[in-house]
Design a protein around this motif. Structure first.
Motif, PDB file in Angstrom:
ATOM      1  N   UNK A  26       0.875  -1.172   0.000  1.00  0.00           N
ATOM      2  CA  UNK A  26       0.000   0.000   0.000  1.00  0.00           C
ATOM      3  C   UNK A  26       0.916   1.227   0.000  1.00  0.00           C
ATOM      4  N   UNK A  27       1.014   1.883  -1.143  1.00  0.00           N
ATOM      5  CA  UNK A  27       1.997   2.946  -1.341  1.00  0.00           C
ATOM      6  C   UNK A  27       1.357   4.309  -1.087  1.00  0.00           C
ATOM      7  N   UNK A  28       1.705   4.899   0.058  1.00  0.00           N
ATOM      8  CA  UNK A  28       1.194   6.215   0.439  1.00  0.00           C
ATOM      9  C   UNK A  28       2.251   7.298   0.298  1.00  0.00           C
ATOM     10  N   UNK A  29       3.303   7.047  -0.447  1.00  0.00           N
ATOM     11  CA  UNK A  29       4.400   8.007  -0.564  1.00  0.00           C
ATOM     12  C   UNK A  29       4.067   9.151  -1.517  1.00  0.00           C
ATOM     13  N   UNK A  30       4.723  10.285  -1.296  1.00  0.00           N
ATOM     14  CA  UNK A  30       4.671  11.399  -2.236  1.00  0.00           C
ATOM     15  C   UNK A  30       5.633  11.108  -3.381  1.00  0.00           C
ATOM     16  N   UNK A  31       5.559  11.906  -4.446  1.00  0.00           N
ATOM     17  CA  UNK A  31       6.334  11.629  -5.658  1.00  0.00           C
ATOM     18  C   UNK A  31       7.837  11.588  -5.393  1.00  0.00           C
ATOM     19  N   UNK A  32       8.348  12.512  -4.574  1.00  0.00           N
ATOM     20  CA  UNK A  32       9.792  12.558  -4.323  1.00  0.00           C
ATOM     21  C   UNK A  32      10.285  11.264  -3.692  1.00  0.00           C
ATOM     22  N   UNK A  80       0.788  -4.100  -5.802  1.00  0.00           N
ATOM     23  CA  UNK A  80       0.983  -2.750  -5.259  1.00  0.00           C
ATOM     24  C   UNK A  80      -0.197  -1.859  -5.602  1.00  0.00           C
ATOM     25  N   UNK A  81      -0.610  -1.058  -4.616  1.00  0.00           N
ATOM     26  CA  UNK A  81      -1.692  -0.091  -4.800  1.00  0.00           C
ATOM     27  C   UNK A  81      -1.160   1.291  -4.425  1.00  0.00           C
ATOM     28  N   UNK A  82      -1.177   2.195  -5.372  1.00  0.00           N
ATOM     29  CA  UNK A  82      -0.810   3.585  -5.100  1.00  0.00           C
ATOM     30  C   UNK A  82      -2.047   4.337  -4.629  1.00  0.00           C
ATOM     31  N   UNK A  83      -1.948   4.949  -3.469  1.00  0.00           N
ATOM     32  CA  UNK A  83      -3.102   5.642  -2.877  1.00  0.00           C
ATOM     33  C   UNK A  83      -3.110   7.099  -3.337  1.00  0.00           C
ATOM     34  N   UNK A  84      -4.194   7.487  -3.966  1.00  0.00           N
ATOM     35  CA  UNK A  84      -4.381   8.861  -4.424  1.00  0.00           C
ATOM     36  C   UNK A  84      -5.615   9.423  -3.734  1.00  0.00           C
ATOM     37  N   UNK A 123     -12.225   3.967  -4.809  1.00  0.00           N
ATOM     38  CA  UNK A 123     -12.433   3.431  -6.152  1.00  0.00           C
ATOM     39  C   UNK A 123     -11.104   2.858  -6.636  1.00  0.00           C
ATOM     40  N   UNK A 124     -11.101   1.614  -7.036  1.00  0.00           N
ATOM     41  CA  UNK A 124      -9.886   0.923  -7.469  1.00  0.00           C
ATOM     42  C   UNK A 124      -9.829   0.877  -8.986  1.00  0.00           C
ATOM     43  N   UNK A 138       2.667  -2.133 -13.956  1.00  0.00           N
ATOM     44  CA  UNK A 138       2.311  -0.890 -13.256  1.00  0.00           C
ATOM     45  C   UNK A 138       1.426  -1.221 -12.064  1.00  0.00           C
ATOM     46  N   UNK A 139       1.434  -0.388 -11.019  1.00  0.00           N
ATOM     47  CA  UNK A 139       0.585  -0.664  -9.854  1.00  0.00           C
ATOM     48  C   UNK A 139      -0.872  -0.293 -10.094  1.00  0.00           C
ATOM     49  N   UNK A 140      -1.745  -0.817  -9.250  1.00  0.00           N
ATOM     50  CA  UNK A 140      -3.129  -0.365  -9.192  1.00  0.00           C
ATOM     51  C   UNK A 140      -3.161   1.043  -8.608  1.00  0.00           C
ATOM     52  N   UNK A 141      -4.245   1.751  -8.845  1.00  0.00           N
ATOM     53  CA  UNK A 141      -4.466   3.058  -8.226  1.00  0.00           C
ATOM     54  C   UNK A 141      -5.738   2.993  -7.401  1.00  0.00           C
TER      55      UNK A 141
END
Length: 266
Positions: free
Chosen positions: A165-171, A186-190, A247-248, A256-259
């Motif tokens: 569960x990727x909660x990181x900022x872009x940097x 992997x799921x990128x959290x937006x 919403x996934x 590529x990861x899921x969003x």
């Protein structure tokens, strides 16, 4: 489940533990790279303050940050759970989680990325410091690229077989980009803000400051519930059950990861 977090610019300066012991940090295989970053930072902060601030991207009002970096080796340490004090960490409430029955799962499930340390666990003891992942640190160069080269193997191993569960900022996302096998888990959290316009239509926009709090709340909810989703779809279902509107979206192409969009209102 493995939750990836950025650090925060806001940090406690109230360490009361022993000085830094690199050998006691998690992900010990990163220690040679950590030693290189510490040595490079020491050379920078040994320069006149104005030069050091220019390299580190600090303003004239941030002299204290340079001084913190000058005394890394001898400064008192504090757990990462108490060191980071920004908006995300205020919402995440790590000390509360570590004081309860979720402590072991939190220690195992959360990694905090850092320009200085690469990545650490919440119980690792660190001195207060200031070094953004976006800094180009002589002679190492851009720290995001440096850590991507130095830490990807160790982080891929840590993520093996786990939902990420990727909660990181872009940097900080630049420091570790999951390979194809890891990206499939992997799921990128937006975070999207939904607002109703004067004509009654609903619009959505990506938010930044609000996103930090929302990501902290999402991570807290998962950890406090003892949730253990194994797939992106299970994660979306778990968060829905926890009262979150999500919403996934599957990746447009392999590797590529899921969003996961977390939708919040005004």
């Amino acid at each position: 489940m493995l939750i990836l977090l950025p650090p925060s610019e806001g940090k406690s300066d109230a360490g009361d533990g022993p000085p830094l012991d690199l050998g006691a940090l998690s992900l010990a295989e990163l220690n040679p790279a950590r030693e290189r970053v510490i040595a490079a930072l020491a050379e920078v902060v040994a320069r006149p303050e104005s030069e050091a601030r220019a390299v580190l991207g600090l303003s004239a009002t941030q002299s204290a940050a340079v001084e913190r970096d000058r005394v890394l080796a001898t400064a008192p340490t504090v757990r990462a759970a108490e060191l980071y004090t920004g908006v995300l960490y205020h919402a995440l409430r790590l000390p509360e989680l570590l004081a309860g029955s979720t402590a072991e799962a939190v220690r195992d499930s959360v990694l905090i990325f850092s320009g200085l340390w690469g990545a650490v666990r919440v119980t690792d003891r660190l001195p207060p410091y200031r070094l953004s992942m976006g800094v180009k640190l002589p002679p190492l160069g851009a720290l995001g690229a440096f850590w991507r080269a130095e830490a990807s193997q160790a982080l891929t191993k840590r993520a093996e077989g786990r939902l990420v569960v990727d909660c990181r900022s872009a940097a900080y996302a630049a420091a570790f980009r999951p390979d194809a096998a890891t990206a499939a888990r992997t799921v990128t959290v937006r975070v999207l803000r939904e607002a109703r316009q004067a004509d009654g239509t609903l619009t959505r926009s990506v938010v930044s400051h609000m996103a930090k709090a929302a990501r902290g709340e999402i991570a807290h909810a998962l950890l406090a519930a003892g949730a253990a989703p194994a797939t992106p779809r299970e994660l979306a279902g778990t968060l829905t059950d926890l009262g979150r509107r999500v919403e996934l979206t599957a990746p447009a192409r392999a590797g590529r990861p899921y969003v996961l969009d977390v939708v919040v209102g005004d």
